[in-house]
Write a protein that holds these residues in place. Structure first.
Motif, PDB file in Angstrom:
ATOM      1  N   GLY A 120      34.248  31.922  34.945  1.00 44.97           N
ATOM      2  CA  GLY A 120      32.841  31.538  35.066  1.00 44.97           C
ATOM      3  C   GLY A 120      32.569  30.637  36.257  1.00 44.97           C
ATOM      4  O   GLY A 120      33.482  30.066  36.859  1.00 44.97           O
ATOM      5  N   THR A 121      31.286  30.490  36.563  1.00 49.32           N
ATOM      6  CA  THR A 121      30.836  29.752  37.743  1.00 49.32           C
ATOM      7  C   THR A 121      31.317  28.304  37.757  1.00 49.32           C
ATOM      8  O   THR A 121      31.767  27.798  38.789  1.00 49.32           O
ATOM      9  CB  THR A 121      29.293  29.763  37.803  1.00 49.32           C
ATOM     10  N   GLU A 122      31.218  27.634  36.603  1.00 47.97           N
ATOM     11  CA  GLU A 122      31.604  26.219  36.535  1.00 47.97           C
ATOM     12  C   GLU A 122      33.091  26.027  36.821  1.00 47.97           C
ATOM     13  O   GLU A 122      33.483  25.171  37.614  1.00 47.97           O
ATOM     14  CB  GLU A 122      31.266  25.684  35.141  1.00 47.97           C
ATOM     15  N   LEU A 123      33.919  26.838  36.194  1.00 55.09           N
ATOM     16  CA  LEU A 123      35.369  26.737  36.412  1.00 55.09           C
ATOM     17  C   LEU A 123      35.749  27.213  37.807  1.00 55.09           C
ATOM     18  O   LEU A 123      36.710  26.719  38.400  1.00 55.09           O
ATOM     19  CB  LEU A 123      36.117  27.543  35.351  1.00 55.09           C
ATOM     20  N   GLN A 124      34.991  28.154  38.316  1.00 56.90           N
ATOM     21  CA  GLN A 124      35.233  28.614  39.686  1.00 56.90           C
ATOM     22  C   GLN A 124      34.958  27.483  40.671  1.00 56.90           C
ATOM     23  O   GLN A 124      35.743  27.238  41.587  1.00 56.90           O
ATOM     24  CB  GLN A 124      34.333  29.822  39.998  1.00 56.90           C
ATOM     25  N   ALA A 125      33.851  26.758  40.457  1.00 51.74           N
ATOM     26  CA  ALA A 125      33.499  25.638  41.345  1.00 51.74           C
ATOM     27  C   ALA A 125      34.555  24.533  41.273  1.00 51.74           C
ATOM     28  O   ALA A 125      34.948  23.966  42.297  1.00 51.74           O
ATOM     29  CB  ALA A 125      32.128  25.082  40.966  1.00 51.74           C
ATOM     30  N   GLU A 126      35.048  24.246  40.059  1.00 55.01           N
ATOM     31  CA  GLU A 126      36.086  23.232  39.888  1.00 55.01           C
ATOM     32  C   GLU A 126      37.368  23.647  40.611  1.00 55.01           C
ATOM     33  O   GLU A 126      37.996  22.843  41.304  1.00 55.01           O
ATOM     34  CB  GLU A 126      36.365  23.021  38.395  1.00 55.01           C
ATOM     35  N   GLY A 127      37.748  24.909  40.464  1.00 53.33           N
ATOM     36  CA  GLY A 127      38.932  25.424  41.144  1.00 53.33           C
ATOM     37  C   GLY A 127      38.789  25.408  42.651  1.00 53.33           C
ATOM     38  O   GLY A 127      39.730  25.078  43.374  1.00 53.33           O
ATOM     39  N   ASP A 128      37.585  25.746  43.132  1.00 55.12           N
ATOM     40  CA  ASP A 128      37.334  25.740  44.575  1.00 55.12           C
ATOM     41  C   ASP A 128      37.414  24.329  45.157  1.00 55.12           C
ATOM     42  O   ASP A 128      37.953  24.132  46.247  1.00 55.12           O
ATOM     43  CB  ASP A 128      35.970  26.358  44.895  1.00 55.12           C
ATOM     44  N   ARG A 129      36.877  23.350  44.426  1.00 49.47           N
ATOM     45  CA  ARG A 129      36.957  21.950  44.893  1.00 49.47           C
ATOM     46  C   ARG A 129      38.415  21.501  44.985  1.00 49.47           C
ATOM     47  O   ARG A 129      38.820  20.872  45.962  1.00 49.47           O
ATOM     48  CB  ARG A 129      36.192  21.024  43.937  1.00 49.47           C
ATOM     49  N   LEU A 130      39.172  21.836  43.973  1.00 49.51           N
ATOM     50  CA  LEU A 130      40.592  21.486  43.955  1.00 49.51           C
ATOM     51  C   LEU A 130      41.335  22.177  45.098  1.00 49.51           C
ATOM     52  O   LEU A 130      42.149  21.567  45.796  1.00 49.51           O
ATOM     53  CB  LEU A 130      41.191  21.877  42.605  1.00 49.51           C
ATOM     54  N   MET A 184      47.751  28.087  46.167  1.00 51.34           N
ATOM     55  CA  MET A 184      46.315  28.090  46.498  1.00 51.34           C
ATOM     56  C   MET A 184      45.737  29.498  46.455  1.00 51.34           C
ATOM     57  O   MET A 184      44.641  29.721  45.940  1.00 51.34           O
ATOM     58  CB  MET A 184      46.101  27.489  47.900  1.00 51.34           C
ATOM     59  N   GLN A 185      46.464  30.459  47.002  1.00 48.71           N
ATOM     60  CA  GLN A 185      45.987  31.848  47.011  1.00 48.71           C
ATOM     61  C   GLN A 185      45.844  32.376  45.588  1.00 48.71           C
ATOM     62  O   GLN A 185      44.847  33.019  45.248  1.00 48.71           O
ATOM     63  CB  GLN A 185      46.942  32.733  47.807  1.00 48.71           C
ATOM     64  N   LYS A 186      46.829  32.077  44.746  1.00 52.99           N
ATOM     65  CA  LYS A 186      46.756  32.552  43.354  1.00 52.99           C
ATOM     66  C   LYS A 186      45.625  31.866  42.597  1.00 52.99           C
ATOM     67  O   LYS A 186      44.989  32.467  41.741  1.00 52.99           O
ATOM     68  CB  LYS A 186      48.099  32.312  42.632  1.00 52.99           C
ATOM     69  N   MET A 187      45.374  30.593  42.918  1.00 54.48           N
ATOM     70  CA  MET A 187      44.238  29.896  42.302  1.00 54.48           C
ATOM     71  C   MET A 187      42.932  30.603  42.642  1.00 54.48           C
ATOM     72  O   MET A 187      42.074  30.798  41.775  1.00 54.48           O
ATOM     73  CB  MET A 187      44.168  28.445  42.794  1.00 54.48           C
ATOM     74  N   ARG A 188      42.794  31.012  43.902  1.00 50.59           N
ATOM     75  CA  ARG A 188      41.573  31.728  44.316  1.00 50.59           C
ATOM     76  C   ARG A 188      41.445  33.051  43.572  1.00 50.59           C
ATOM     77  O   ARG A 188      40.352  33.444  43.163  1.00 50.59           O
ATOM     78  CB  ARG A 188      41.582  31.959  45.833  1.00 50.59           C
ATOM     79  N   ASP A 189      42.577  33.723  43.383  1.00 49.96           N
ATOM     80  CA  ASP A 189      42.550  34.996  42.659  1.00 49.96           C
ATOM     81  C   ASP A 189      42.119  34.800  41.205  1.00 49.96           C
ATOM     82  O   ASP A 189      41.421  35.641  40.638  1.00 49.96           O
ATOM     83  CB  ASP A 189      43.925  35.674  42.716  1.00 49.96           C
ATOM     84  N   VAL A 190      42.527  33.673  40.610  1.00 50.39           N
ATOM     85  CA  VAL A 190      42.113  33.369  39.229  1.00 50.39           C
ATOM     86  C   VAL A 190      40.640  32.981  39.188  1.00 50.39           C
ATOM     87  O   VAL A 190      39.889  33.449  38.325  1.00 50.39           O
ATOM     88  CB  VAL A 190      42.998  32.243  38.617  1.00 50.39           C
ATOM     89  N   THR A 191      40.193  32.138  40.132  1.00 52.06           N
ATOM     90  CA  THR A 191      38.801  31.681  40.101  1.00 52.06           C
ATOM     91  C   THR A 191      37.814  32.828  40.269  1.00 52.06           C
ATOM     92  O   THR A 191      36.682  32.747  39.803  1.00 52.06           O
ATOM     93  CB  THR A 191      38.506  30.596  41.169  1.00 52.06           C
TER      94      THR A 191
END
Length: 196
Positions: free
Chosen positions: A123-133, A112-119
């Motif tokens: 871009g905003t859309e992929l960041q929002a998708e990653g944050d929801r996940l 989860m922490q690494k996902m946040r570092d990637v997001t």
């Protein structure tokens, strides 16, 4: 006894029966398999790299993807090792294994922490998708509801799980996690080519 007393008693018994059944249902574990969502998100990262690629962020993104890949590999191997061990030793259900549950939780928390570092680098859309996940994973790990990320976790928490569910959970989850790692490798290759 009069008819009204009998119907009152029967109504009361039915009410107790239904409320008992409802509470028993709410106590049942719910599996939220996030490996499908993880794979979709990583595929979107790979497919849409041209939309969010910036040369000045490329090295940091490549590094964070590498770290995410390492933690996903560690989670996948831990999950597979625990599942294989249950089958090899024919472990019976109904016993809580706090150490194994905590190990899986720790591994997924690192993911989860690494996902946040990637997001933070896309871009905003992929960041929002990653944050929801990420929120789904967090709720399954730390929420108050009786939710788990896999049937393996349900088994380790002391619930009865069929061998079939454990086997399907292991093979399908493992395949999707392996696909995630392959997608990240392909994405890193694209980023490195763009950096030249």
């Amino acid at each position: 006894m009069t008819f009204s007393k009998i119907s009152f008693i029967l109504s009361f018994i039915l009410l107790l029966t239904f409320s008992g059944a409802a509470s028993a249902q709410s106590g049942q574990p719910v599996v939220t398999d996030v490996t499908t969502g993880l794979l979709e998100w990583i595929k979107h990262l790979n497919a849409d790299v041209n939309k969010y690629f910036f040369r000045e962020k490329a090295a940091a993104l490549d590094q964070q993807l590498g770290l995410l890949k390492e933690d996903l590999s560690l989670y996948m191997k831990t999950r597979k090792s625990l599942s294989d061990s249950l089958f090899r030793h024919n472990v019976a259900g109904g016993k809580v294994n706090d150490n194994a549950l905590e190990l899986l939780q720790t591994r997924m928390t690192a993911v989860m922490q690494k996902m946040r570092d990637v997001t933070d680098l896309v871009g905003t859309e992929l960041q929002a998708e990653g944050d929801r996940l990420n929120n789904d994973i967090y709720d399954a790990l730390f929420g108050e509801n009786n939710r788990f990320l896999s049937h393996l976790e349900v088994f380790l928490a002391g619930y009865d799980v069929t061998k079939k569910d454990l086997a399907l959970d292991n093979s399908a989850g493992y395949s999707r996690l392996e696909a995630c790692i392959n997608e990240i490798t392909a994405l890193q290759d694209k980023i490195r080519k763009k950096m030249k």
